[in-house]
Design a protein around this motif. Structure first.
Motif, short mmCIF file in Angstrom:
data_model
loop_
_atom_site.label_atom_id
_atom_site.label_comp_id
_atom_site.label_asym_id
_atom_site.label_seq_id
_atom_site.Cartn_x
_atom_site.Cartn_y
_atom_site.Cartn_z
N MET A 1 -11.71 -9.08 104.31
CA MET A 1 -10.31 -9.28 103.93
C MET A 1 -9.82 -8.22 102.94
N MET B 1 -5.55 -2.34 107.49
CA MET B 1 -5.07 -2.96 108.73
C MET B 1 -5.47 -2.17 109.97
N TRP C 1 -8.89 -3.14 110.84
CA TRP C 1 -8.87 -4.48 111.45
C TRP C 1 -8.49 -4.42 112.93
N THR C 2 -7.42 -3.68 113.22
CA THR C 2 -6.97 -3.64 114.62
C THR C 2 -7.99 -2.91 115.49
N GLY D 1 -1.80 -1.34 114.09
CA GLY D 1 -2.56 -0.94 112.90
C GLY D 1 -1.98 0.30 112.25
N TYR E 1 -0.52 -9.64 104.13
CA TYR E 1 -1.72 -9.03 104.74
C TYR E 1 -2.55 -10.03 105.53
N SER E 2 -2.86 -11.19 104.92
CA SER E 2 -3.76 -12.13 105.62
C SER E 2 -3.10 -12.69 106.88
N VAL F 1 -3.60 -10.21 109.61
CA VAL F 1 -4.96 -10.24 110.16
C VAL F 1 -5.08 -11.37 111.18
N THR G 1 -3.21 -10.82 114.37
CA THR G 1 -3.92 -9.88 115.26
C THR G 1 -5.01 -10.61 116.04
#
Length: 616
Positions: free
Chosen positions: A175, A179, A182-183, A248, A265-266, A269, A272
């Motif tokens: 976390m 981003m 993450w993507t 992203g 932000y969360s 996530v 996504t």
């Protein structure tokens, strides 16, 4: 030789970019030829057969060989830097993934000069793609070329999954990941689940065409709808495999040029993850007209509309990130901001197509073509241009010319909307896709002319980008670590372009937007998480290149194994599977060499690192 043997993720990223650029150019030329053919009614610029080949190759090239490698270029160039790693988890596999992709793409495009390109549409629906209706080797090039290229993508996906799970810097919990990382992570997971499906489909179609099997031949008890299920179980997640990395990129570019952390932000996530999950549950919305029945149609309608929810969360979060920020309109940010309304339009028409009764009217018209291009070009390509302008200094040590960049954006954006906005109306008026000409006075003439003019404007925008890159390459290197001055993530803490080993000392991450956090605390650079020590590096190797050549040879041999040659030598080596065996021997021989000879790599010693520090 340095480039043929490299296992450095940064160089492989540049190779992906060059290959993707080449195929993107080929796909673009095919698109312009399609638009030239449709510029006026009853045009005879190309024949119906050539038009079918152009339509098929344009879609296939753009999706599998044009945009996919540019995504992998950005992932290779940026992901290890963003997570504070010195390389990817498997450098050898990284190289193998690129070369198999490249040779698969070359094999597919050889079809133009080796007896006819595939002509059954980019989806290669059966029975159009069976021997009955596609008598040349075109579809064989499609099935075998995509299997080889898809193998490269699958290898790349597995590699990035392993890299992101195991190689994050100390303190970088999931976390706290940027981003874009993450993507890329979720995209890689989708590749892992989606690509085996298309591989199975392509293998079955190859068996039908070359070995006389009957998976899809109706006359022999096969099922054409089976191909549609297999193709779309891959094909719909593929759309998200393409668009998530663009999401992203936008989530990196907008906060940097708004000088604000990403809003929510969360929630971004989890949105996504939800998009990826739902992406696997909607494939039959491409098949509303195949007669699946009202229950299946209703369920797939609902699941398709549900995807709009996490996508909407993303759109609002980007808008809230800009709200009240000090927004700078750089070329990268223009593409990022232009992405938002364009993608929303693609999403709105997607919800229209998700309604099964409406889809009966829209299906196979230019309305679907417009929707698809609004999502993939208006979404993905805008995102890729934003990413390329944003990370170009990090990849090459030079900033692209901003003025030319802004011209690129306006020409490309205006050209894009001119091309595809009118196609919605063409579709609603009844113009079908994949039709090579049309009669005058049906109301199609003016809109097709506008669409073609727009396509050439987009072409000029792309050429300007090419000109910009060449012009920039003539300038001396010499860019600060953080040329945008508002970089938030770890890649902006090291030199541009980075040293071979990326980080002299692995950084300690103390929060989300790690570099920004240090800047706010008044620090000029990251706190190291380890003392200065020797750095282990992997050795360059030619084996991935040789293995890919072997697969390429085996693919060609497989394709022509049933061909009737006039030359007896050619008949001997192809009809007796000798070419296939040679190709497989090369590949498996390389694998054997790789297994038997243990390569321990090499080390960069502390003295060298300290000398470089003095120079810098």
């Amino acid at each position: 030789m340095d480039w043929l043997t490299t296992v450095d993720h940064k160089k492989i990223g540049i190779l992906y970019l060059l290959a993707g650029g080449l195929f993107f150019g080929i796909g673009g030329i095919e698109a312009l030829l399609i638009r030239l053919q449709l510029i006026k009614p009853m045009n005879d610029l190309v024949s119906a057969q050539t038009f079918n080949e152009l339509i098929t190759m344009h879609g296939t090239t753009m999706i599998f060989l044009g945009v996919m490698p540019v995504i992998f270029a950005l992932m290779n160039a940026v992901i290890p830097l963003q997570i504070g790693a010195r390389d990817v988890a498997f450098p050898f596999l990284n190289s193998l993934g690129f070369w198999t992709f490249l040779f698969g793409g070359i094999l597919l495009n050889l079809s133009w000069v080796m007896g006819g390109a595939p002509d059954a549409g980019w989806t290669s629906y059966t029975p159009l793609s069976t021997n009955t209706y596609s008598t040349t080797h075109g579809v064989d090039f499609y099935t075998i070329g995509l299997q080889i290229a898809g193998l490269g993508t699958l290898i790349g996906g597995i590699n990035f999954l392993a890299t992101i799970i195991t190689m994050r810097a100390p303190g970088m919990s999931f976390m706290r990941m940027p981003m874009f990382t993450w993507t890329a992570f979720i995209t890689s997971a989708m590749i892992l689940f989606a690509f085996p499906a298309i591989t199975v489909g392509l293998v079955l179609l190859t068996f039908d065409r070359i070995l006389g099997a009957n998976f899809f031949e109706v006359a022999n008890g096969g099922s054409p709808v089976l191909w549609q299920h297999i193709f779309w179980i891959f094909g719909h997640p593929e759309v998200y495999i393409l668009i998530l990395p663009a999401f992203g990129v936008i989530s990196e570019v907008i906060p940097t040029f708004a000088r604000k952390r990403l809003f929510g932000y969360s929630s971004m996530v989890f949105a996504t993850i939800l998009i990826a999950f739902l992406g696997f549950m909607v494939w039959a919305h491409h098949m509303f007209t195949t007669g699946l029945g009202p229950v299946a149609n209703a369920l797939f309608s609902i699941s398709t509309m549900l995807i709009a929810v996490p996508t909407g969360i993303k759109i609002f979060n980007w808008l809230f990130t800009m709200w009240g920020g000090q927004v700078r309109f750089t070329a990268a940010n223009l593409f990022a901001i232009g992405f938002i309304p364009t993608f929303v339009m693609g999403g709105v028409t997607g919800v229209m197509l998700a309604s099964a009764p409406a889809d009966y009217q829209f299906h196979d018209t230019y309305f679907v073509v417009a929707h698809f291009h609004y999502v993939i070009v208006g979404g993905l390509v805008f995102g890729l241009f934003a990413g390329l302008h944003y990370w170009w200094p990090k990849m090459f040590g030079r900033v692209l010319n901003e003025t030319i960049g802004k011209w690129e954006f306006w020409l490309f954006a205006i050209g894009f909307h001119l091309t595809f906005f009118v196609q919605h109306f063409l579709g609603l008026m009844g113009m079908q896709r994949r039709i090579f000409t049309y009669l005058p006075n049906q109301g199609f003439d003016t809109l097709n002319l506008v669409s073609t003019v727009g396509a050439f404007l987009m072409g000029v925008g792309v050429l300007l980008f090419l000109f910009n890159t060449i012009l920039t390459a003539t300038k001396p290197k010499g860019v600060a670590n953080d040329p945008w001055e508002d970089g938030r993530t770890l890649e902006w803490t090291i030199a541009s372009p980075p040293a071979e080993y990326n980080f002299k000392q692995i950084p300690l991450v103390r929060g989300i937007d790690a570099y920004w956090k240090e800047k706010m605390a008044g620090n000029k650079e990251m706190t190291p998480a380890e003392p200065l020590g020797p750095i282990h590096m992997p050795s360059p190797t030619i084996l991935p290149f040789v293995m890919s050549v072997g697969i390429f040879i085996a693919g060609l041999g497989m394709m022509f194994s049933k061909e009737h040659f006039s030359n007896s030598f050619m008949s001997l080596i192809f009809n007796n599977w000798i070419v296939v065996i040679i190709g497989l021997l090369i590949t498996f021989g390389s694998m054997l060499l790789r297994s038997l000879f243990d390569d321990h790599g090499w080390h960069i010693e502390v003295e060298e690192l300290e000398e470089e520090g003095v120079k810098a």
